[in-house]
Write a protein that holds these residues in place. Structure first.
Motif, mmCIF file in Angstrom:
data_model
loop_
_atom_site.group_PDB
_atom_site.id
_atom_site.type_symbol
_atom_site.label_atom_id
_atom_site.label_comp_id
_atom_site.label_asym_id
_atom_site.label_seq_id
_atom_site.Cartn_x
_atom_site.Cartn_y
_atom_site.Cartn_z
ATOM 1 N N UNK A 1 36.749 56.284 39.524
ATOM 2 C CA UNK A 1 37.547 57.504 39.650
ATOM 3 C C UNK A 1 38.967 57.316 39.158
ATOM 4 N N UNK A 2 39.464 56.094 39.243
ATOM 5 C CA UNK A 2 40.737 55.727 38.616
ATOM 6 C C UNK A 2 40.480 54.480 37.776
ATOM 7 N N UNK A 3 41.325 54.188 36.799
ATOM 8 C CA UNK A 3 41.026 53.084 35.871
ATOM 9 C C UNK A 3 40.739 51.760 36.576
ATOM 10 N N UNK A 4 39.614 51.162 36.186
ATOM 11 C CA UNK A 4 39.208 49.850 36.680
ATOM 12 C C UNK A 4 39.674 48.817 35.663
ATOM 13 N N UNK A 5 40.582 47.982 36.103
ATOM 14 C CA UNK A 5 41.290 47.071 35.201
ATOM 15 C C UNK A 5 40.914 45.639 35.567
ATOM 16 N N UNK A 6 40.165 44.986 34.698
ATOM 17 C CA UNK A 6 39.656 43.651 35.022
ATOM 18 C C UNK A 6 39.688 42.767 33.782
ATOM 19 N N UNK A 7 40.000 41.502 34.012
ATOM 20 C CA UNK A 7 40.006 40.532 32.924
ATOM 21 C C UNK A 7 38.809 39.606 33.034
ATOM 22 N N UNK A 8 38.300 39.224 31.872
ATOM 23 C CA UNK A 8 37.302 38.162 31.796
ATOM 24 C C UNK A 8 37.611 37.350 30.559
ATOM 25 N N UNK A 9 37.624 36.037 30.708
ATOM 26 C CA UNK A 9 38.040 35.144 29.623
ATOM 27 C C UNK A 9 39.434 35.522 29.123
ATOM 28 N N UNK A 10 40.273 35.920 30.083
ATOM 29 C CA UNK A 10 41.682 36.262 29.829
ATOM 30 C C UNK A 10 41.860 37.492 28.955
ATOM 31 N N UNK A 11 40.840 38.357 28.896
ATOM 32 C CA UNK A 11 40.942 39.583 28.115
ATOM 33 C C UNK A 11 40.502 40.758 28.987
ATOM 34 N N UNK A 12 41.223 41.880 28.897
ATOM 35 C CA UNK A 12 40.820 43.070 29.632
ATOM 36 C C UNK A 12 39.518 43.601 29.054
ATOM 37 N N UNK A 13 38.588 43.939 29.951
ATOM 38 C CA UNK A 13 37.258 44.354 29.550
ATOM 39 C C UNK A 13 37.198 45.866 29.347
ATOM 40 N N UNK A 14 36.771 46.282 28.153
ATOM 41 C CA UNK A 14 36.607 47.706 27.864
ATOM 42 C C UNK A 14 35.171 48.148 28.071
ATOM 43 N N UNK A 15 34.254 47.204 28.138
ATOM 44 C CA UNK A 15 32.866 47.472 28.491
ATOM 45 C C UNK A 15 32.519 46.586 29.681
ATOM 46 N N UNK A 16 31.958 47.199 30.714
ATOM 47 C CA UNK A 16 31.742 46.499 31.976
ATOM 48 C C UNK A 16 30.262 46.203 32.170
ATOM 49 N N UNK A 17 29.934 44.936 32.391
ATOM 50 C CA UNK A 17 28.584 44.572 32.800
ATOM 51 C C UNK A 17 28.514 44.607 34.325
ATOM 52 N N UNK A 18 27.291 44.654 34.857
ATOM 53 C CA UNK A 18 27.187 44.633 36.318
ATOM 54 C C UNK A 18 27.660 43.289 36.861
ATOM 55 N N UNK A 19 27.449 42.229 36.113
ATOM 56 C CA UNK A 19 27.923 40.918 36.555
ATOM 57 C C UNK A 19 29.427 40.886 36.748
ATOM 58 N N UNK A 20 30.159 41.494 35.812
ATOM 59 C CA UNK A 20 31.624 41.573 35.941
ATOM 60 C C UNK A 20 32.016 42.379 37.169
ATOM 61 N N UNK A 21 31.342 43.516 37.385
ATOM 62 C CA UNK A 21 31.634 44.378 38.534
ATOM 63 C C UNK A 21 31.334 43.659 39.848
ATOM 64 N N UNK A 22 30.180 43.008 39.928
ATOM 65 C CA UNK A 22 29.785 42.340 41.168
ATOM 66 C C UNK A 22 30.720 41.180 41.497
ATOM 67 N N UNK A 23 31.088 40.400 40.500
ATOM 68 C CA UNK A 23 31.997 39.287 40.746
ATOM 69 C C UNK A 23 33.368 39.782 41.221
#
Length: 308
Positions: free
Chosen positions: A185-207
Motif C-alpha cells: 500500500x506504500x512503497x516497499x523499499x528493500x535491498x538485496x546484494x546492496x541494490x534496491x529491488x524493483x522486482x520482488x520474489x517471495x524469498x525476498x519478501x519472506x526474509x
C-alpha cells in the motif's frame, strides 16, 4: 511485544499544499514537536545529554546504537528499530482548505507506550506549528482513538489514559494456505546484494518479514522467536509468483539534517503467490502492523495480506 495503535483525527485551520505522499512531512513535524515537548536542556546532541536515558525523544525518534556482538541479537543490526511506525493518509490529495479533515496513525511498541502523554501533546504542538513549506498548514487535533476507545476529545477537553495496549505476537500457522495476495500500500523499499529491488520474489519478501519480526522481538519483545529461519528461507524460494502488478513508485523527501532532497522510492502494487504459504502467514500478518523494509518510520512498507 506490547503494542498500541493510536489514530489522530485532525482538521486544518489553514489552506495548505502537501506532497502526494505525506509520511515524510508528518514524520518530520512529529519529530520537531516531540523534541520541543521532551527536551528540558535544549541539547542539540542527545548522545551528550545527561537526561537522554529517561527522555522520550531519543527513545522514540533516535535509533539506539548497538554493539553488533550484543548478547541476544542474532540479526546483525547497527541500531535498534524505531519503537513506532507512522501511517499517513493513503490518498494523494495535495490541496487542503480550512475545515478539511485528515487523520494519521501511530503504532507504538514496547517502551514507547509509557510516553503517551508526551506524544499526545507533541501532535497538538504539530498543529500549532503547522505542516508543509513555511509551516502554513496549521491544524487542530479533534480526538485520539485506539480502536473503539476514545482517549482524547477536544470538544470536552477530556483526556483518558486508559490502557489500550495489546500483545503483538506471531499467531499460529493456518494450515492449507496455498494462495496469497500481498498488497504493497506504500512503497516497499528493500535491498538485496546492496541494490534496491524493483522486482520482488517471495524469498525476498519472506526474509524481510523474518528479519523485521526478529529485530523487533529482540529489541522490545520476549527475545528471539523459536523459528528455523534457514529452513523457512529455503522453503520461501520455492513459492511461485502467479500475478505481479507492482511498479516502482518514487517518493522524495527533503532532509533538514543533510540539506538536500532524498529519494526513498520502492515497490508498490499487488502480487499473488502460490505454494506452501502456511509457515509464512504469521510473519506477514505481524508485518501488517509493523511494516516492512526501509524507512518504516516514514510509513513505507505498509502491506495488506489476503488469503485466496
Amino acid at each position: 511485544m506490547l503494542a498500541e495503535t493510536l489514530t489522530f483525527h485532525c482538521t486544518f485551520v489553514d489552506k495548505v499544499t502537501l506532497p502526494p505522499y505525506k509520511g515524510s512531512t508528518l514524520r518530520g513535524a512529529f519529530g520537531h514537536a516531540l523534541k520541543k515537548v521532551s527536551c528540558a536542556l535544549r541539547k542539540r546532541n542527545c548522545e551528550r545529554c545527561i537526561l537522554a536515558a529517561s527522555c522520550c525523544y531519543p527513545l522514540v525518534f533516535e535509533s539506539e546504537k548497538l554493539d553488533r556482538n550484543t548478547a541476544g541479537y542474532k540479526v546483525r543490526l547497527s541500531s535498534k528499530p524505531h519503537p513506532y511506525v507512522l501511517e499517513p493518509p493513503l490518498d494523494e490529495q495535495r490541496e487542503y482548505t480550512a475545515g478539511d479533515s485528515f487523520s494519521f496513525t501511530l503504532h507504538l511498541f514496547g517502551p514507547a507506550l509509557r510516553y503517551r502523554p508526551q506524544i499526545f501533546y507533541a501532535v497538538t504542538l504539530m498543529g500549532e506549528i503547522g505542516l508543509g513549506k513555511k509551516h502554513l498548514g496549521r491544524f487542530t487535533l479533534n480526538k485520539i482513538t485506539a480502536e473503539d476507545i476514545l482517549l482524547y476529545d477536544e470538544a470536552t477537553k477530556t483526556l483518558s489514559l486508559e490502557d489500550a495496549a495489546w500483545q503483538l505476537t506471531l499467531k499460529p500457522e493456518i494450515e492449507g494456505c496455498s494462495m496469497l495476495r500481498v498488497d504493497f500500500l506504500t512503497p516497499f523499499r528493500i535491498k538485496r546484494d546492496n541494490r534496491f529491488q524493483r522486482k520482488i520474489s517471495f524469498g525476498t519478501l519472506a526474509r524481510a518479514a523474518m528479519r523485521r519480526v526478529s529485530s523487533l522481538e529482540n529489541a522490545y519483545g520476549e527475545g528471539e522467536p523459536e523459528v528455523d529461519y534457514r529452513r523457512l528461507a529455503a522453503l520461501s524460494d520455492e513459492i511461485d509468483i502467479i500475478e505481479d502488478e507492482t511498479r516502482w513508485q518514487e517518493v522524495t523527501r527533503y532532509s533538514n539534517r543533510q540539506k538536500r532532497t532524498m529519494k526513498m522510492g520502492g515497490v508498490q502494487g499487488a502480487m499473488v503467490f502460490s505454494g506452501e504459504l502456511s509457515p509464512f502467514l504469521p510473519f506477514l500478518r505481524y508485518c501488517e502492523i509493523v511494516h516492512l523494509g526501509k524507512q518504516t518510520a516514514f510509513g513505507l512498507g505498509l502491506i495488506q495480506v489476503s488469503q485466496l
